[in-house]
Structures are given as structure tokens and as C-alpha cells.
Design a protein around this motif. Structure first.
Motif, PDB file in Angstrom:
ATOM      1  N   LEU A   1      50.799  42.411  54.645  1.00 42.26           N
ATOM      2  CA  LEU A   1      51.046  41.077  53.836  1.00 42.26           C
ATOM      3  C   LEU A   1      52.182  41.159  52.879  1.00 42.26           C
ATOM      4  O   LEU A   1      52.289  42.573  52.376  1.00 42.26           O
ATOM      5  CB  LEU A   1      49.756  40.672  53.251  1.00 42.26           C
ATOM      6  CG  LEU A   1      48.428  40.373  53.916  1.00 42.26           C
ATOM      7  CD1 LEU A   1      47.388  39.803  53.066  1.00 42.26           C
ATOM      8  CD2 LEU A   1      48.873  39.610  55.245  1.00 42.26           C
ATOM      9  N   PRO A   2      52.848  40.174  52.698  1.00 40.44           N
ATOM     10  CA  PRO A   2      53.870  40.486  51.429  1.00 40.44           C
ATOM     11  C   PRO A   2      53.303  40.499  49.959  1.00 40.44           C
ATOM     12  O   PRO A   2      52.024  40.247  50.040  1.00 40.44           O
ATOM     13  CB  PRO A   2      54.821  39.041  51.567  1.00 40.44           C
ATOM     14  CG  PRO A   2      53.898  38.068  52.147  1.00 40.44           C
ATOM     15  CD  PRO A   2      52.779  39.001  53.131  1.00 40.44           C
ATOM     16  N   VAL A   3      53.844  40.793  49.151  1.00 38.71           N
ATOM     17  CA  VAL A   3      53.468  40.715  47.635  1.00 38.71           C
ATOM     18  C   VAL A   3      52.811  39.604  47.247  1.00 38.71           C
ATOM     19  O   VAL A   3      51.953  39.355  46.661  1.00 38.71           O
ATOM     20  CB  VAL A   3      54.316  41.345  46.802  1.00 38.71           C
ATOM     21  CG1 VAL A   3      53.782  41.320  45.261  1.00 38.71           C
ATOM     22  CG2 VAL A   3      54.662  42.912  47.134  1.00 38.71           C
ATOM     23  N   ARG A   4      53.596  38.711  47.713  1.00 39.98           N
ATOM     24  CA  ARG A   4      53.162  37.143  47.524  1.00 39.98           C
ATOM     25  C   ARG A   4      53.892  36.304  48.812  1.00 39.98           C
ATOM     26  O   ARG A   4      54.491  36.701  49.199  1.00 39.98           O
ATOM     27  CB  ARG A   4      53.412  36.728  46.150  1.00 39.98           C
ATOM     28  CG  ARG A   4      55.077  36.476  45.777  1.00 39.98           C
ATOM     29  CD  ARG A   4      55.141  36.114  44.262  1.00 39.98           C
ATOM     30  NE  ARG A   4      54.202  35.264  43.872  1.00 39.98           N
ATOM     31  CZ  ARG A   4      53.590  35.113  42.405  1.00 39.98           C
ATOM     32  NH1 ARG A   4      53.470  36.253  41.874  1.00 39.98           N
ATOM     33  NH2 ARG A   4      52.648  34.451  42.267  1.00 39.98           N
ATOM     34  N   GLY A   5      53.071  35.107  48.610  1.00 39.27           N
ATOM     35  CA  GLY A   5      53.592  34.029  49.559  1.00 39.27           C
ATOM     36  C   GLY A   5      52.474  33.808  50.682  1.00 39.27           C
ATOM     37  O   GLY A   5      52.602  32.857  51.630  1.00 39.27           O
ATOM     38  N   ALA A   6      51.718  34.601  50.995  1.00 45.97           N
ATOM     39  CA  ALA A   6      50.570  34.575  52.103  1.00 45.97           C
ATOM     40  C   ALA A   6      49.721  33.405  51.578  1.00 45.97           C
ATOM     41  O   ALA A   6      49.506  33.052  50.519  1.00 45.97           O
ATOM     42  CB  ALA A   6      49.790  35.975  52.483  1.00 45.97           C
ATOM     43  N   VAL A   7      49.075  32.929  52.723  1.00 45.10           N
ATOM     44  CA  VAL A   7      47.904  32.001  52.516  1.00 45.10           C
ATOM     45  C   VAL A   7      46.493  32.440  53.157  1.00 45.10           C
ATOM     46  O   VAL A   7      46.866  32.994  54.359  1.00 45.10           O
ATOM     47  CB  VAL A   7      48.017  30.537  53.020  1.00 45.10           C
ATOM     48  CG1 VAL A   7      46.947  29.742  52.861  1.00 45.10           C
ATOM     49  CG2 VAL A   7      49.500  29.972  52.350  1.00 45.10           C
ATOM     50  N   LEU A   8      45.762  32.668  52.421  1.00 45.17           N
ATOM     51  CA  LEU A   8      44.338  33.389  53.024  1.00 45.17           C
ATOM     52  C   LEU A   8      43.415  32.268  53.539  1.00 45.17           C
ATOM     53  O   LEU A   8      43.274  31.377  52.726  1.00 45.17           O
ATOM     54  CB  LEU A   8      43.712  34.205  51.659  1.00 45.17           C
ATOM     55  CG  LEU A   8      42.679  34.996  52.258  1.00 45.17           C
ATOM     56  CD1 LEU A   8      43.345  36.260  52.815  1.00 45.17           C
ATOM     57  CD2 LEU A   8      41.987  35.565  51.200  1.00 45.17           C
ATOM     58  N   VAL A   9      42.774  32.444  54.566  1.00 47.10           N
ATOM     59  CA  VAL A   9      41.753  31.638  55.128  1.00 47.10           C
ATOM     60  C   VAL A   9      40.563  32.246  55.185  1.00 47.10           C
ATOM     61  O   VAL A   9      40.530  33.448  56.063  1.00 47.10           O
ATOM     62  CB  VAL A   9      42.149  30.982  56.687  1.00 47.10           C
ATOM     63  CG1 VAL A   9      41.144  30.192  57.073  1.00 47.10           C
ATOM     64  CG2 VAL A   9      43.626  30.347  56.532  1.00 47.10           C
ATOM     65  N   ALA A  10      39.534  32.036  54.457  1.00 50.13           N
ATOM     66  CA  ALA A  10      38.055  32.840  54.407  1.00 50.13           C
ATOM     67  C   ALA A  10      37.301  32.002  54.898  1.00 50.13           C
ATOM     68  O   ALA A  10      37.061  30.818  54.559  1.00 50.13           O
ATOM     69  CB  ALA A  10      37.820  33.089  53.090  1.00 50.13           C
ATOM     70  N   THR A  11      36.459  32.376  56.111  1.00 54.60           N
ATOM     71  CA  THR A  11      35.672  31.637  56.984  1.00 54.60           C
ATOM     72  C   THR A  11      34.179  32.224  56.959  1.00 54.60           C
ATOM     73  O   THR A  11      33.474  32.633  57.837  1.00 54.60           O
ATOM     74  CB  THR A  11      35.966  31.350  58.354  1.00 54.60           C
ATOM     75  OG1 THR A  11      36.179  32.653  58.937  1.00 54.60           O
ATOM     76  CG2 THR A  11      37.275  30.711  58.292  1.00 54.60           C
ATOM     77  N   PRO A  12      33.398  32.055  55.809  1.00 50.25           N
ATOM     78  CA  PRO A  12      31.973  32.591  55.911  1.00 50.25           C
ATOM     79  C   PRO A  12      31.167  31.520  56.561  1.00 50.25           C
ATOM     80  O   PRO A  12      31.369  30.439  56.617  1.00 50.25           O
ATOM     81  CB  PRO A  12      31.650  32.607  54.317  1.00 50.25           C
ATOM     82  CG  PRO A  12      32.605  31.656  53.928  1.00 50.25           C
ATOM     83  CD  PRO A  12      33.701  31.730  54.539  1.00 50.25           C
ATOM     84  N   LEU A  13      29.890  31.815  57.056  1.00 52.69           N
ATOM     85  CA  LEU A  13      28.984  30.975  57.576  1.00 52.69           C
ATOM     86  C   LEU A  13      28.423  30.332  56.253  1.00 52.69           C
ATOM     87  O   LEU A  13      28.302  30.720  55.333  1.00 52.69           O
ATOM     88  CB  LEU A  13      27.958  31.741  58.302  1.00 52.69           C
ATOM     89  CG  LEU A  13      28.447  32.592  59.592  1.00 52.69           C
ATOM     90  CD1 LEU A  13      27.140  33.316  60.247  1.00 52.69           C
ATOM     91  CD2 LEU A  13      28.959  31.488  60.669  1.00 52.69           C
TER      92      LEU A  13
END
Length: 257
Positions: free
Chosen positions: A227-239
């Protein structure tokens, strides 16, 4: 072009890459081990129901047995006593599961010292070089510890004095949780706290402060180095487990290339 159409086109042509930050989930996935008299989670197990046989001739499926906090997983506020009146994992708003992320790389420090602790000054120095922590976003704390994830003993790195894994000082954990705009902390280790955090004041300060502040944790991440230091978008998918303190999760990052 509408925004979502632009995203679909970018995914198709590779200008936006999907990076999987999730560790594979199996019986060999490392799990946290607490000393007596504390109770421990069960490891992941897959139990076959049928596989194209007399039990079900055209289908294959399994039961699973796992703890909420096994493998790459999401910590909800109610997981800790300081957040006992907060959200369970089913109550986390969907909009908070898609958020910007930045990466603070302390892998060189962790390589030199298994017990390395991130301090406030480290974060402030990072901000001088890379800009402020993201409003409503994730701080991903890279230590290189995911390289050890193939072996439970190496990953937990415990001796007669307890585990030795990098983490965050109590002072820094409180500051991040209470005085910065991030919504959560992501790490490569078995939990958000350092291996020696049972001896901190308070014990396990990342759990205590982040979850007490209504924020979240993600653990046992992989591929953070992509990943870059900044600029990523995180998608977290817990149940969305009703009453759940957390959940195994698939964690993805969208990265513009």
C-alpha cells in the motif's frame, strides 16, 4: 461519467488495484494464547457436511468452528470492558467499513527490536513528512510481522516472560484514540497490542483506549507493504454477528496505480 462507473472502469483497466490484506483462514492460522486462569478461543476448524457423496450427491459444504478473534479480524467496541456499552459488530455502520487508510512503517525498528513500541513522537514525525492522520480513516501500523504468520510459535514469539511482539506505548495509544481523528488501528500482529502489553498501565492499552473511545481494531493483516503511505481506501467486511464482540473479516484495499 458517474463516480461508480468510473470506479468500475478503473478496476477493469487496472488503474485501481484491489489488494487483499487478509490472512488465509485455516486450522494452522495462529491464534492468541492467554495464560491460566484465562479462557482461550478455539482455533478455526472446517467440518465437512457432504462432498458429492451419499450425504449430498451434487454439493459440497462445511460447518465451520471458530472464535470471533481468529485470523484477520475486526474488534468492535464491546470487545473490551471500557467499551462495554458501545457497539457490537452488527451495529457498526456500513459507512464506517469503507474508509481511507494511511500506512506508518516501523518495520526497520521492529526488525531490530521485537518489543519495539511506537511513541507519539514517531507519529508526529510521520505527520511532518506525510501530512495529518485521516479524518474517519484507518492508521495501518506496519511492522513486517506478517512475515512470521506461517508459524504459530514464531508469530507469537513467546518465552518464559510472555510474548515479544511490537506494538504501541500506552501514552501513544491513548493519544491516538482520544486526540486524533482516526476511526481505527490496523496491525499485522495477533492483536492490536504489543506482546508485553499485559504489563502496561493500563494493561492492553490499545484495546482499552481505542475500544473505549468507540473506535475499532483490525489484526493479522498482510500485504500492508503493497500500500502507499496514503491514498488507499480500506474495505473491512466483518460478519454482522448480533451481540458479537468481533468477527473474522476479509479486508481489502483499493489502490490507485
Amino acid at each position: 461519467m458517474p463516480v461508480l462507473a468510473e470506479l468500475i472502469a478503473a478496476l477493469a483497466d487496472g488503474s485501481v488495484e484491489v489488494v487483499d490484506l487478509t490472512a488465509p483462514l485455516s486450522e494452522s492460522t495462529p491464534i492468541l494464547r492467554l495464560p491460566e486462569p484465562f479462557a482461550n478461543t478455539v482455533p478455526f476448524a472446517l467440518e465437512e457436511i457432504s462432498r458429492y457423496d451419499d450425504r449430498g450427491p451434487a454439493w459440497y459444504w462445511n460447518d465451520i468452528r471458530t472464535g470471533e478473534h481468529v485470523g484477520t479480524h475486526f474488534d468492535a467496541p464491546v470487545h473490551w470492558v471500557t467499551g462495554r456499552d458501545g457497539e457490537d459488530v452488527s451495529q457498526v455502520r456500513p459507512g464506517r467499513l469503507v474508509a481511507p487508510a494511511v500506512v506508518l512503517d516501523a518495520s526497520a525498528h521492529a526488525a531490530a527490536d521485537d518489543d519495539f513500541l511506537l511513541q507519539i513522537d514517531h507519529v508526529r514525525e510521520w505527520e511532518k513528512r506525510h501530512g495529518p492522520l485521516p479524518e474517519g480513516g484507518w492508521l495501518l501500523y506496519r511492522t513486517g510481522w506478517d512475515a512470521r504468520a506461517g508459524d504459530q510459535d514464531t508469530f507469537l514469539n513467546a518465552d518464559e516472560n510472555g510474548p515479544h511482539t511490537p506494538g504501541i506505548s500506552a501514552e501513544c495509544a491513548r493519544w491516538l484514540a482520544e486526540e486524533t481523528p482516526i476511526l481505527g488501528l490496523g496491525v499485522e500482529t495477533v492483536g492490536t497490542d504489543a506482546g508485553a502489553a499485559h504489563g502496561f498501565e493500563p494493561p492492553f492499552p490499545c484495546h482499552s483506549y481505542f475500544l473505549g473511545a468507540g473506535k475499532y481494531g483490525l489484526t493479522q493483516l498482510r500485504n500492508v507493504d503493497a500500500l502507499p503511505v496514503r491514498g488507499a481506501v480500506l474495505v473491512a467486511t466483518p460478519l454482522p454477528i448480533v451481540g458479537g464482540s468481533g468477527s473474522p473479516a476479509r479486508v481489502l484495499a483499493l489502490v490507485e496505480r
